[in-house]
Scaffold this active site. Sequence first.
Site, PDB file in Angstrom:
ATOM      1  N   HIS A 177       0.826  -1.204   0.000  1.00  0.00           N
ATOM      2  CA  HIS A 177       0.000   0.000   0.000  1.00  0.00           C
ATOM      3  C   HIS A 177       0.869   1.266   0.000  1.00  0.00           C
ATOM      4  CE1 HIS A 177      -3.307  -2.479   2.304  1.00  0.00           C
ATOM      5  NE2 HIS A 177      -3.270  -2.768   1.017  1.00  0.00           N
TER       6      HIS A 177
HETATM    7  C1  LIG Z   1      -0.651  -7.522  -4.298  1.00  0.00           C
HETATM    8  C2  LIG Z   1      -1.477  -6.348  -3.867  1.00  0.00           C
HETATM    9  C3  LIG Z   1      -2.542  -6.536  -2.982  1.00  0.00           C
HETATM   10  C4  LIG Z   1      -3.323  -5.441  -2.595  1.00  0.00           C
HETATM   11  N1  LIG Z   1      -4.439  -5.667  -1.846  1.00  0.00           N
HETATM   12  C5  LIG Z   1      -5.286  -4.638  -1.601  1.00  0.00           C
HETATM   13  C6  LIG Z   1      -6.535  -4.858  -0.975  1.00  0.00           C
HETATM   14  O1  LIG Z   1      -6.934  -5.996  -0.665  1.00  0.00           O
HETATM   15  N2  LIG Z   1      -7.331  -3.784  -0.733  1.00  0.00           N
HETATM   16  C7  LIG Z   1      -6.945  -2.509  -1.065  1.00  0.00           C
HETATM   17  O2  LIG Z   1      -7.678  -1.563  -0.770  1.00  0.00           O
HETATM   18  N3  LIG Z   1      -5.771  -2.279  -1.672  1.00  0.00           N
HETATM   19  C8  LIG Z   1      -4.949  -3.308  -1.982  1.00  0.00           C
HETATM   20  N4  LIG Z   1      -3.798  -3.075  -2.673  1.00  0.00           N
HETATM   21  C9  LIG Z   1      -3.424  -1.685  -2.997  1.00  0.00           C
HETATM   22  C10 LIG Z   1      -4.271  -1.032  -4.096  1.00  0.00           C
HETATM   23  O3  LIG Z   1      -4.469  -1.904  -5.173  1.00  0.00           O
HETATM   24  C11 LIG Z   1      -3.569   0.266  -4.508  1.00  0.00           C
HETATM   25  O4  LIG Z   1      -3.574   1.140  -3.388  1.00  0.00           O
HETATM   26  C12 LIG Z   1      -4.219   1.001  -5.669  1.00  0.00           C
HETATM   27  O5  LIG Z   1      -4.376   0.179  -6.792  1.00  0.00           O
HETATM   28  C13 LIG Z   1      -3.338   2.199  -6.034  1.00  0.00           C
HETATM   29  O6  LIG Z   1      -3.851   2.815  -7.170  1.00  0.00           O
HETATM   30  P1  LIG Z   1      -2.935   3.718  -8.113  1.00  0.00           P
HETATM   31  O7  LIG Z   1      -3.831   4.262  -9.153  1.00  0.00           O
HETATM   32  O8  LIG Z   1      -2.153   4.657  -7.276  1.00  0.00           O
HETATM   33  O9  LIG Z   1      -1.854   2.725  -8.736  1.00  0.00           O
HETATM   34  P2  LIG Z   1      -2.020   1.382  -9.554  1.00  0.00           P
HETATM   35  O10 LIG Z   1      -3.382   0.817  -9.378  1.00  0.00           O
HETATM   36  O11 LIG Z   1      -0.866   0.523  -9.180  1.00  0.00           O
HETATM   37  O12 LIG Z   1      -1.895   1.844 -11.080  1.00  0.00           O
HETATM   38  C14 LIG Z   1      -0.721   2.346 -11.662  1.00  0.00           C
HETATM   39  C15 LIG Z   1      -0.782   2.031 -13.155  1.00  0.00           C
HETATM   40  O13 LIG Z   1       0.245   2.740 -13.833  1.00  0.00           O
HETATM   41  C16 LIG Z   1       0.829   1.865 -14.807  1.00  0.00           C
HETATM   42  N5  LIG Z   1       2.182   2.353 -15.065  1.00  0.00           N
HETATM   43  C17 LIG Z   1       3.239   2.271 -14.232  1.00  0.00           C
HETATM   44  N6  LIG Z   1       4.310   2.826 -14.829  1.00  0.00           N
HETATM   45  C18 LIG Z   1       3.911   3.281 -16.030  1.00  0.00           C
HETATM   46  C19 LIG Z   1       4.578   3.962 -17.086  1.00  0.00           C
HETATM   47  N7  LIG Z   1       5.878   4.310 -16.984  1.00  0.00           N
HETATM   48  N8  LIG Z   1       3.869   4.261 -18.207  1.00  0.00           N
HETATM   49  C20 LIG Z   1       2.545   3.938 -18.317  1.00  0.00           C
HETATM   50  N9  LIG Z   1       1.872   3.275 -17.333  1.00  0.00           N
HETATM   51  C21 LIG Z   1       2.559   2.972 -16.200  1.00  0.00           C
HETATM   52  C22 LIG Z   1       0.796   0.515 -14.117  1.00  0.00           C
HETATM   53  O14 LIG Z   1       0.966  -0.547 -15.045  1.00  0.00           O
HETATM   54  C23 LIG Z   1      -0.588   0.552 -13.482  1.00  0.00           C
HETATM   55  O15 LIG Z   1      -1.571   0.114 -14.367  1.00  0.00           O
HETATM   56  C24 LIG Z   1      -2.984  -4.132  -3.063  1.00  0.00           C
HETATM   57  C25 LIG Z   1      -1.921  -3.954  -3.943  1.00  0.00           C
HETATM   58  C26 LIG Z   1      -1.171  -5.043  -4.354  1.00  0.00           C
HETATM   59  C27 LIG Z   1      -0.042  -4.824  -5.327  1.00  0.00           C
END
Ligand SMILES: Cc1cc2nc3c(=O)[nH]c(=O)nc-3n(C[C@H](O)[C@H](O)[C@H](O)COP(=O)(O)OP(=O)(O)OC[C@H]3O[C@@H](n4cnc5c(N)ncnc54)[C@H](O)[C@@H]3O)c2cc1C
Length: 564
Positions: free
Chosen positions: A496
């Site tokens: 997280h």
């Molecule tokens: C294994 C795991 C279990 C989890 N379990 C839970 C849970 O049970 N409950 C919960 O609330 N949260 C959970 N989380 C956390 C939750 O999923 C994240 O807090 C949330 O998805 C964050 O959202 P975000 O948009 O910041 O990033 P992300 O959802 O990670 O999205 C980032 C995106 O950017 C893309 N990206 C990265 N670099 C580049 C680039 N250079 N160019 C183009 N695209 C790029 C990635 O491929 C990805 O699609 C978990 C996370 C993981 C990894």
Amino acid sequence: MTKFDYVIVGAGAAGCVLANRLSEDPDVRVALIESGPDRNSRKTIVRMPLAMVTFMAPALAFLGGPKFMQWFKTEPEEGVDDRRIDLPRGHGTGGSTLVNGQILIRGQRQDYDEWRDLGAFGWGFDDLLPYFRKMERFEPLVDSGSDSHLPARAEREAQPIDPDYHGVSGAVNLAHIRTVNPLTHAFLKAAELAGHRFNSDFNGPRQDGYGFYTFTQSNGERVTAESAYIDPIRNRSNLTILSGRRVTKVIMDGKRAEGVVWQDESGASGETRGTEIILSAGSFVSPHLLMLSGIGDKTQLSGHGIPLVHDLPGVGENLQDHLDVSVEYRAKTSVPYGGSWRAFPRNLLHVANWIFRRRGLFASTTADGGAFLSTTGSERPDIQLFFCTAIANTQNAKGFSTHGFIMHVCQLRPDSIGNLKLRSSDPLDRPLIKYNFFQGKSTTRALREGVRIARKIIGQPPFVPHLDVELSPGREAEDDDALDSFIRQNVGTLFHPIGTCAMGTGPMAVVDPGSMRVHGTSGLRVVDASVMPKIVSGNTVAATYCLAEKSADLIKGNRRSEMA
Ligand SMILES: Cc1cc2nc3c(=O)[nH]c(=O)nc-3n(C[C@H](O)[C@H](O)[C@H](O)COP(=O)(O)OP(=O)(O)OC[C@H]3O[C@@H](n4cnc5c(N)ncnc54)[C@H](O)[C@@H]3O)c2cc1C
């Protein structure tokens, strides 16, 4: 070359919300650029809730999980015996919601009120509640029979869910687990006998107590950011999804962002131009891209020969995450899930049960229930428990091969503050990540007391028929020193990460809370988990969806006033 109004980098939880909301206006052209694959939410390995354990297990890589993962790693961490901790992220449209544990927890009112008090004006809990409601379709309120299979019915009826806290028509379906393992009944009863209170809704007015988790699932399948926010609007002609393109830099003209440079899977590079660039690449990549583009601490950038665009020392600082250890038990019954010969016929039925009815083990993540408790006597919980009805550890997914169960103990607000720095100016080099576990003010105390609370629950009579032996840390680890050493050797994160582009107004703030614009620049915003100024008391996807919903409104409001 097409020039878009908005170029969103990263199609994870936040990026998918933005792409949907910003393209609601047919006059606005939106590009969503994603480094991983597209159209993932129809793949069985993504839809099946239990398949998440295969993403973590190298031995199960042949099932196709690695395609949806990207891995980061900390540098050697002094506070945890110089171990390097693995940090998985999701990869592909849907981002980390493709691979996450699907538990939806908002956190506590105080978390968001602290954001506001730290300088994120307009981000207190009462400001955000409408957005938490907007994002969700809370199934128990839509269909009152949907959770009639859950045990503890009398307690749930005595404590009905407060509809003021929930939405019923949002994009993300929230449901209780469809098949509850009988060992979860033992957990609920044992928690009661250990002196804790039942809570029918961790996302209601109070968080404390034990109860059932709510999941981002629908009809026994995982709901991802892609299935909730992108699939229903894929046919909008003003939305362009560019997958398989890894953004390596923001193109800056002075302090104004003009577009992004990307590299496709063959290594060829290209550009996408936009009036506004929004980084939603997650807490590790968004700050990395800012630094590679000349926005960050000037001494660090000049050390790597990157021309300075804007000196912003907070970029990459303030890294926070939840710390977690698990207490593991071997069972003498085959009630918990496991891969033994005696459970073989039942496991075959579980497969059929998911294929034909979307129920059973494969519709679960094994963490049916849990608790939010305090180790200090305060009313505000500082630990979260996840009771897992199998020895499936999120750190390494070991062990469906024996029957057992796990209690995860998670510290909700650790004091360790880490950071992310450039390894080099090569965008393909992973950044240097340090969490500084148990450094500064941070100690192992909450986790140590949390392990004791977990043991007290498991020591209650309902577990007597099932419990064989505590495998880890083992009963001999009793005193503070033994438990602290177990914690240092085994602690990991719950995946997280937040805070590396924190919104606020002080010298270390990166993003303006009124617009999500990167301070000192124009045409450049960050919207993802990295903007949270402080970690919330619970899993982070709810906060990320909510902040993206609110950011979309702020961005639309800015556009309206600029055009007026
Ligand atoms: C294994 C795991 C279990 C989890 N379990 C839970 C849970 O049970 N409950 C919960 O609330 N949260 C959970 N989380 C956390 C939750 O999923 C994240 O807090 C949330 O998805 C964050 O959202 P975000 O948009 O910041 O990033 P992300 O959802 O990670 O999205 C980032 C995106 O950017 C893309 N990206 C990265 N670099 C580049 C680039 N250079 N160019 C183009 N695209 C790029 C990635 O491929 C990805 O699609 C978990 C996370 C993981 C990894």
